[in-house]
Motif scaffolding. Sequence first.
Motif, mmCIF file in Angstrom:
data_model
loop_
_atom_site.group_PDB
_atom_site.id
_atom_site.type_symbol
_atom_site.label_atom_id
_atom_site.label_comp_id
_atom_site.label_asym_id
_atom_site.label_seq_id
_atom_site.Cartn_x
_atom_site.Cartn_y
_atom_site.Cartn_z
ATOM 1 N N ASN A 48 5.502 -2.738 30.382
ATOM 2 C CA ASN A 48 4.355 -2.205 31.109
ATOM 3 C C ASN A 48 3.476 -1.351 30.196
ATOM 4 O OD1 ASN A 48 2.838 -1.579 33.627
ATOM 5 N ND2 ASN A 48 3.603 0.503 33.245
ATOM 6 N N GLN A 49 4.119 -0.541 29.347
ATOM 7 C CA GLN A 49 3.368 0.284 28.409
ATOM 8 C C GLN A 49 2.634 -0.579 27.389
ATOM 9 O OE1 GLN A 49 6.547 2.783 26.960
ATOM 10 N NE2 GLN A 49 6.018 4.467 28.347
ATOM 11 N N ALA A 50 3.262 -1.679 26.972
ATOM 12 C CA ALA A 50 2.621 -2.590 26.016
ATOM 13 C C ALA A 50 1.342 -3.180 26.608
ATOM 14 C CB ALA A 50 3.588 -3.699 25.621
ATOM 15 N N ASN A 51 1.395 -3.516 27.904
ATOM 16 C CA ASN A 51 0.194 -4.054 28.570
ATOM 17 C C ASN A 51 -0.921 -3.004 28.612
ATOM 18 O OD1 ASN A 51 1.439 -6.522 29.072
ATOM 19 N ND2 ASN A 51 2.231 -5.873 31.065
ATOM 20 N N LEU A 52 -0.544 -1.752 28.845
ATOM 21 C CA LEU A 52 -1.535 -0.672 28.866
ATOM 22 C C LEU A 52 -2.153 -0.455 27.483
ATOM 23 C CD1 LEU A 52 0.288 1.958 31.138
ATOM 24 C CD2 LEU A 52 -1.774 0.657 31.696
ATOM 25 N N LEU A 53 -1.308 -0.534 26.454
ATOM 26 C CA LEU A 53 -1.815 -0.375 25.086
ATOM 27 C C LEU A 53 -2.762 -1.514 24.728
ATOM 28 C CD1 LEU A 53 1.375 0.800 23.127
ATOM 29 C CD2 LEU A 53 -0.488 2.205 23.991
ATOM 30 N N ASP A 54 -2.385 -2.736 25.100
ATOM 31 C CA ASP A 54 -3.239 -3.898 24.826
ATOM 32 C C ASP A 54 -4.599 -3.753 25.502
ATOM 33 O OD1 ASP A 54 -1.409 -5.232 23.242
ATOM 34 O OD2 ASP A 54 -0.504 -6.318 24.922
ATOM 35 N N ALA A 55 -4.573 -3.348 26.760
ATOM 36 C CA ALA A 55 -5.825 -3.198 27.515
ATOM 37 C C ALA A 55 -6.702 -2.100 26.917
ATOM 38 C CB ALA A 55 -5.513 -2.881 28.981
ATOM 39 N N THR A 56 -6.075 -1.010 26.500
ATOM 40 C CA THR A 56 -6.826 0.105 25.909
ATOM 41 C C THR A 56 -7.493 -0.315 24.603
ATOM 42 O OG1 THR A 56 -5.269 1.696 26.878
ATOM 43 C CG2 THR A 56 -6.659 2.476 25.060
ATOM 44 N N MET A 57 -6.736 -0.989 23.733
ATOM 45 C CA MET A 57 -7.296 -1.421 22.447
ATOM 46 C C MET A 57 -8.399 -2.454 22.632
ATOM 47 S SD MET A 57 -4.054 -1.610 19.809
ATOM 48 C CE MET A 57 -3.029 -2.664 20.857
ATOM 49 N N GLU A 58 -8.218 -3.355 23.599
ATOM 50 C CA GLU A 58 -9.227 -4.385 23.841
ATOM 51 C C GLU A 58 -10.546 -3.779 24.327
ATOM 52 O OE1 GLU A 58 -9.907 -8.457 26.490
ATOM 53 O OE2 GLU A 58 -8.018 -7.347 26.627
ATOM 54 N N GLN A 59 -10.464 -2.847 25.280
ATOM 55 C CA GLN A 59 -11.672 -2.228 25.799
ATOM 56 C C GLN A 59 -12.350 -1.351 24.746
ATOM 57 O OE1 GLN A 59 -13.050 -3.044 28.843
ATOM 58 N NE2 GLN A 59 -11.394 -4.549 28.674
ATOM 59 N N TYR A 60 -11.551 -0.706 23.909
ATOM 60 C CA TYR A 60 -12.109 0.115 22.836
ATOM 61 C C TYR A 60 -12.839 -0.775 21.827
ATOM 62 C CZ TYR A 60 -12.388 3.923 19.423
ATOM 63 O OH TYR A 60 -12.847 4.890 18.552
ATOM 64 N N GLN A 61 -12.260 -1.931 21.539
ATOM 65 C CA GLN A 61 -12.895 -2.891 20.634
ATOM 66 C C GLN A 61 -14.241 -3.353 21.188
ATOM 67 O OE1 GLN A 61 -10.931 -6.640 20.583
ATOM 68 N NE2 GLN A 61 -12.259 -7.539 19.022
ATOM 69 N N LEU A 62 -14.263 -3.713 22.462
ATOM 70 C CA LEU A 62 -15.512 -4.169 23.091
ATOM 71 C C LEU A 62 -16.554 -3.058 23.099
ATOM 72 C CD1 LEU A 62 -14.006 -6.147 26.126
ATOM 73 C CD2 LEU A 62 -14.979 -7.098 24.016
ATOM 74 N N ALA A 63 -16.114 -1.838 23.361
ATOM 75 C CA ALA A 63 -17.041 -0.707 23.369
ATOM 76 C C ALA A 63 -17.620 -0.467 21.974
ATOM 77 C CB ALA A 63 -16.324 0.554 23.870
ATOM 78 N N SER A 64 -16.777 -0.585 20.962
ATOM 79 C CA SER A 64 -17.231 -0.391 19.583
ATOM 80 C C SER A 64 -18.251 -1.451 19.182
ATOM 81 C CB SER A 64 -16.043 -0.421 18.619
ATOM 82 O OG SER A 64 -15.133 0.634 18.899
ATOM 83 N N ASN A 65 -18.047 -2.681 19.632
ATOM 84 C CA ASN A 65 -19.009 -3.744 19.334
ATOM 85 C C ASN A 65 -20.346 -3.491 20.025
ATOM 86 O OD1 ASN A 65 -17.455 -5.303 17.579
ATOM 87 N ND2 ASN A 65 -16.448 -6.392 19.260
ATOM 88 N N LEU A 66 -20.293 -2.979 21.245
ATOM 89 C CA LEU A 66 -21.535 -2.647 21.952
ATOM 90 C C LEU A 66 -22.306 -1.548 21.198
ATOM 91 C CD1 LEU A 66 -22.029 -2.219 25.755
ATOM 92 C CD2 LEU A 66 -22.922 -0.493 24.198
ATOM 93 N N VAL A 67 -21.579 -0.529 20.754
ATOM 94 C CA VAL A 67 -22.215 0.558 20.002
ATOM 95 C C VAL A 67 -22.774 0.035 18.684
ATOM 96 C CG1 VAL A 67 -21.850 2.787 18.870
ATOM 97 C CG2 VAL A 67 -20.716 2.297 21.047
#
Length: 402
Positions: free
Chosen positions: A15-34
Amino acid sequence: MTTITLKLRLYPTSNQANLLDATMEQYQLASNLVSNYYFEHSFKPKQSDLQKSLYHLIRDKFGLKAQMTQSSFKTVLARYKTVNTQLGRKPYKYLDSKSGKWVLVKRNLDWLQKPIQFHRPQCDLVSVRDWSFVKNQLSINTLGTREKMNFTAKGFEEYLDKGKLGTAKLVKSQGHYFLHVSCTLDNPKFEKGILKHVVGLDRGLRFLTTVYDEQGNTSFVSGKNVIAKRRKFKKLRQQLQSKGTKSAKRRLKAINQRENRWMSDINHQVTKTLVDTYGTGTVFTIEDLTNVRFATEKVSKHHRYEQVSWAFYQFEQFLTYKAELQGSTVVKVDAHYTSQRCPKCGSIDKSARNHGTHEYHCEYCGYTSNDDRIGAINIQLLGTNWVTDKSTSFKQVKSNEE
């Protein structure tokens, strides 16, 4: 002070691995937008400008917490700053049709044709705000809750209590999760008054490092096995590229990562041995290889890749931080004439070096030695000049170049 990176391996539950994956993915998308916004506005916005324009958009669209949103701005700005530095170190070179001379044009971010993209899921975490140690566990912020998980710090345990821990980068590699933590250490300050050794290091491919010290001791780190192994990597890479299948491409990516890890390990071993051998109060002198290239036209095309390339800049970085931790220092000197100057009489003669036999023979005084050793001796002399505040470059006294 010296800053190093500690590599901590995390052991999350599923469950924690899924949370980490989701966090890194959204951070990546946010960084690309910036990144897209920063590119479209000609690299002018500061962090405060990005915050005014994108803060609420990123929080609403990607679900990042306040500190992570701020970190995404810093991540993008830092990446562009790094790329700008890299572009500045590699000028654009072209042959002027009128003068017939090569012209160097300094490059900057204006040369980029598209925004920098973050292809690898990751997330930068601020100490205490986003991550901390809690009773031998690691507490990390995610999109949902703050999670505690087990970790190991193999090889870095001694630094967890010694240094000041700062921003960390959460990454996933080969199915495993890692936290790369910046650690600032109060290392002993190098002082010329407690100088013990001045060491010259000549870097190359036949010998990765040729070492010469103030006592006249010479040692060589052979590159023969390195060249052979890189040749194997190259052959395997060519075979996979010729197939072109999806499985071959996945295998190709893994091979590239394996070669990079192996090269890093070699550089770690060599630099650690050097620092452990000479200890505190040592001046390690190396050539400044900025804008210096290996003459590829002198090497057969079949052997060009493995014989004219190595991670010399990484070697320099490893040696620098390891030396600083021991109270030593690294000095970069001018690379001109280090392989052409006779260390006995001071004459400079390009023809004195025989690349075929790897021998240097001075026709003025008759001094003969291994050509790599000659380079290390001259580099060591420049290091000695630096210690005594003398000139750190050679002047062309005699020459048979014409």
